[in-house]
Design a protein around this motif. Structure first.
Motif, PDB file in Angstrom:
ATOM      1  N   ASN A  21       9.532  62.582 -39.592  1.00 57.30           N
ATOM      2  CA  ASN A  21       8.456  61.156 -39.054  1.00 57.30           C
ATOM      3  C   ASN A  21       7.947  61.314 -37.823  1.00 57.30           C
ATOM      4  O   ASN A  21       6.940  60.864 -37.435  1.00 57.30           O
ATOM      5  CB  ASN A  21       9.749  60.642 -38.522  1.00 57.30           C
ATOM      6  CG  ASN A  21      10.514  59.078 -39.600  1.00 57.30           C
ATOM      7  OD1 ASN A  21       9.609  59.328 -40.512  1.00 57.30           O
ATOM      8  ND2 ASN A  21      11.918  58.894 -39.371  1.00 57.30           N
ATOM      9  N   LEU A  24       4.674  63.069 -38.621  1.00 62.46           N
ATOM     10  CA  LEU A  24       3.476  62.237 -39.302  1.00 62.46           C
ATOM     11  C   LEU A  24       3.391  61.029 -37.670  1.00 62.46           C
ATOM     12  O   LEU A  24       2.202  60.248 -38.186  1.00 62.46           O
ATOM     13  CB  LEU A  24       3.946  61.107 -40.400  1.00 62.46           C
ATOM     14  CG  LEU A  24       4.455  61.740 -41.115  1.00 62.46           C
ATOM     15  CD1 LEU A  24       5.056  60.560 -42.661  1.00 62.46           C
ATOM     16  CD2 LEU A  24       3.268  62.555 -42.094  1.00 62.46           C
ATOM     17  N   GLN A  26       4.928  58.316 -37.128  1.00 63.46           N
ATOM     18  CA  GLN A  26       5.315  56.810 -38.068  1.00 63.46           C
ATOM     19  C   GLN A  26       6.223  56.633 -38.279  1.00 63.46           C
ATOM     20  O   GLN A  26       6.919  57.696 -38.865  1.00 63.46           O
ATOM     21  CB  GLN A  26       4.186  56.113 -38.584  1.00 63.46           C
ATOM     22  CG  GLN A  26       4.463  55.174 -39.025  1.00 63.46           C
ATOM     23  CD  GLN A  26       3.337  54.543 -39.726  1.00 63.46           C
ATOM     24  OE1 GLN A  26       2.214  54.662 -39.718  1.00 63.46           O
ATOM     25  NE2 GLN A  26       3.012  53.349 -40.813  1.00 63.46           N
ATOM     26  N   ILE A  28       8.628  57.157 -41.840  1.00 64.14           N
ATOM     27  CA  ILE A  28       8.906  56.996 -43.363  1.00 64.14           C
ATOM     28  C   ILE A  28      10.060  56.746 -43.340  1.00 64.14           C
ATOM     29  O   ILE A  28      10.366  55.961 -44.449  1.00 64.14           O
ATOM     30  CB  ILE A  28       7.685  57.529 -43.539  1.00 64.14           C
ATOM     31  CG1 ILE A  28       6.295  57.350 -43.159  1.00 64.14           C
ATOM     32  CG2 ILE A  28       8.280  57.322 -45.258  1.00 64.14           C
ATOM     33  CD1 ILE A  28       5.739  56.409 -43.495  1.00 64.14           C
ATOM     34  N   GLY A  44       5.422  61.983 -46.817  1.00 63.30           N
ATOM     35  CA  GLY A  44       4.614  61.682 -45.897  1.00 63.30           C
ATOM     36  C   GLY A  44       3.029  62.470 -45.567  1.00 63.30           C
ATOM     37  O   GLY A  44       4.545  64.281 -45.876  1.00 63.30           O
ATOM     38  N   ASN A  46      -0.056  63.515 -43.852  1.00 67.22           N
ATOM     39  CA  ASN A  46      -0.625  63.906 -42.553  1.00 67.22           C
ATOM     40  C   ASN A  46      -2.168  64.640 -42.976  1.00 67.22           C
ATOM     41  O   ASN A  46      -1.803  65.631 -43.008  1.00 67.22           O
ATOM     42  CB  ASN A  46       0.484  64.690 -41.762  1.00 67.22           C
ATOM     43  CG  ASN A  46      -0.140  64.827 -40.100  1.00 67.22           C
ATOM     44  OD1 ASN A  46      -0.629  63.990 -39.476  1.00 67.22           O
ATOM     45  ND2 ASN A  46       0.265  65.866 -39.710  1.00 67.22           N
ATOM     46  N   GLN A  52      -4.792  68.277 -45.276  1.00 64.90           N
ATOM     47  CA  GLN A  52      -3.777  67.502 -45.881  1.00 64.90           C
ATOM     48  C   GLN A  52      -2.190  68.211 -45.667  1.00 64.90           C
ATOM     49  O   GLN A  52      -2.409  68.586 -46.633  1.00 64.90           O
ATOM     50  CB  GLN A  52      -4.333  66.481 -46.470  1.00 64.90           C
ATOM     51  CG  GLN A  52      -3.528  65.201 -46.902  1.00 64.90           C
ATOM     52  CD  GLN A  52      -4.575  64.239 -48.321  1.00 64.90           C
ATOM     53  OE1 GLN A  52      -3.849  64.687 -49.017  1.00 64.90           O
ATOM     54  NE2 GLN A  52      -4.614  63.630 -47.360  1.00 64.90           N
ATOM     55  N   ASP A 178      -6.640  57.637 -44.171  1.00 60.34           N
ATOM     56  CA  ASP A 178      -5.559  56.501 -43.907  1.00 60.34           C
ATOM     57  C   ASP A 178      -4.180  56.364 -44.593  1.00 60.34           C
ATOM     58  O   ASP A 178      -3.418  55.498 -44.123  1.00 60.34           O
ATOM     59  CB  ASP A 178      -6.194  55.547 -43.875  1.00 60.34           C
ATOM     60  CG  ASP A 178      -6.566  54.862 -45.012  1.00 60.34           C
ATOM     61  OD1 ASP A 178      -6.781  55.393 -46.580  1.00 60.34           O
ATOM     62  OD2 ASP A 178      -6.669  53.121 -45.621  1.00 60.34           O
ATOM     63  N   GLN A 179      -4.062  57.173 -45.825  1.00 56.87           N
ATOM     64  CA  GLN A 179      -2.165  56.768 -46.241  1.00 56.87           C
ATOM     65  C   GLN A 179      -1.574  57.332 -45.517  1.00 56.87           C
ATOM     66  O   GLN A 179      -1.746  58.732 -46.176  1.00 56.87           O
ATOM     67  CB  GLN A 179      -2.527  56.993 -48.420  1.00 56.87           C
ATOM     68  CG  GLN A 179      -1.469  56.711 -48.791  1.00 56.87           C
ATOM     69  CD  GLN A 179      -1.277  56.365 -50.315  1.00 56.87           C
ATOM     70  OE1 GLN A 179      -2.938  56.912 -50.910  1.00 56.87           O
ATOM     71  NE2 GLN A 179      -0.749  56.827 -51.410  1.00 56.87           N
ATOM     72  N   ILE A 180      -0.197  56.357 -45.479  1.00 58.70           N
ATOM     73  CA  ILE A 180       0.596  57.839 -44.552  1.00 58.70           C
ATOM     74  C   ILE A 180       1.888  57.711 -45.970  1.00 58.70           C
ATOM     75  O   ILE A 180       2.229  58.601 -45.493  1.00 58.70           O
ATOM     76  CB  ILE A 180       1.450  57.045 -44.138  1.00 58.70           C
ATOM     77  CG1 ILE A 180       0.658  56.997 -42.465  1.00 58.70           C
ATOM     78  CG2 ILE A 180       2.368  57.845 -43.006  1.00 58.70           C
ATOM     79  CD1 ILE A 180       0.108  57.658 -42.171  1.00 58.70           C
ATOM     80  N   THR A 181       2.118  57.105 -46.268  1.00 59.67           N
ATOM     81  CA  THR A 181       2.775  57.304 -47.939  1.00 59.67           C
ATOM     82  C   THR A 181       2.561  56.977 -49.253  1.00 59.67           C
ATOM     83  O   THR A 181       1.502  56.161 -49.289  1.00 59.67           O
ATOM     84  CB  THR A 181       4.585  57.098 -47.826  1.00 59.67           C
ATOM     85  OG1 THR A 181       5.729  57.139 -48.784  1.00 59.67           O
ATOM     86  CG2 THR A 181       4.075  55.197 -47.253  1.00 59.67           C
TER      87      THR A 181
END
Length: 293
Positions: A21, A24, A26, A28, A44, A46, A52, A178-181
């Protein structure tokens, strides 16, 4: 660009979800003070200017396989080592546990670069003891790096990210920046509800609870969510509901606030409590409740 999958492994309750978390920036993965809070493999993602890193949060590895749920958690944790490029092994403090010998064997079989991250370093005051442990650890296994961190206080997390990125292969990003999970909001919603249950009832029902989303309705002004909390016995149902329904109301209120932050919209949340006897020791029941990673 660098890009690849990074497995976060370790014993239950060493801080893997907290670490991911904070890496990231954020939330998750859900967290609690109870071991085995994480039950599913969660990615997750990043993405930075240099690459990436796709972190894989897993259930803690343990030697208790008495119930079908425990066997499922171990399988999920162990299969994570397949298909990753880097392993971050998170340990809690300066000591080894009996099950760590099995983790050493699995790491040798995997043949991947491993970073040993020693968590809760803020509680270690003696630098000489820390350095002696690092030297002993390097004797036991050829770690690419050993780094002291504090997942909770974010100590040395930037350095950990840098070490991970150096070990990843050159490759174009796999996921959009822009994708986090990889998990849908429906799944994350169920996990948030389970987190509130675990935090409120962890001393009484830490492992006899699971959550299933029956309906998830997205509307322009409000999202309506209907969820079932499954328990194994009628006495557990009474505990979750509480006197005059007070406990269930508190759990619903806690969860709704976090879900609204997650989806950035007003939420109507309806919770029911139902009984599915012995679900945690029944492979078919586990599959029906979504334990099929």
């Amino acid at each position: 660009m660098k890009c690849g999958y990074v497995a976060l492994i370790g014993r239950p309750n060493v801080g893997k979800s907290t670490l991911m978390n904070h890496l990231l920036g954020q939330k998750i993965s859900i967290t609690s003070r109870k071991p085995q809070t994480t039950r599913h493999r969660i990615l997750g993602i990043n993405t930075t200017e240099t690459g990436q890193a796709i972190y894989v949060d897993t259930p803690g590895m343990h030697d208790n396989e008495k119930r079908a749920l425990n066997r499922y958690l171990n399988r999920t944790a162990e299969t994570t080592l397949v298909g990753v490029e880097v392993i971050v092994w998170l340990i809690d403090g300066l000591s080894w546990q009996p099950y760590d010998d099995l983790i050493f064997k699995k790491l040798e079989q995997a043949g991947l670069p491993v970073i040993l991250a020693v968590n809760k370093v803020d509680k270690i005051k003696d630098r000489e003891t820390l350095l002696a442990f690092f030297a002993e650890a390097q004797q036991r296994f050829a770690f690419e790096h050993i780094i002291p961190i504090s997942a909770l206080k974010k100590t040395n997390l930037q350095q950990l990210e840098k070490l991970v990125m150096e070990l990843l292969p050159e490759r174009d990003p796999i996921y959009p920046e822009d994708q986090i999970t990889d998990r849908p909001e429906r799944f994350l919603t169920a996990e948030i509800i389970r987190e509130k249950l675990t935090r409120r009832l962890g001393d009484e029902l830490p492992y006899s609870l699971t959550v299933e989303i029956e309906r998830y309705e997205e509307n322009p002004e409000i999202t309506k969510i209907y969820a079932v909390i499954w328990v194994e016995r009628s006495s557990q149902k009474s505990i979750v509901i509480g006197k005059q329904g007070e406990m269930l109301k508190k759990i619903g209120s806690d969860a709704r606030l976090d879900i609204e932050k997650l989806i950035d919209q007003k939420v109507y949340l309806q919770l029911w409590v139902k009984i599915k006897q012995g679900w945690s020791d029944n492979d078919r029941a586990l599959r029906s409740l979504g334990f099929n990673d």
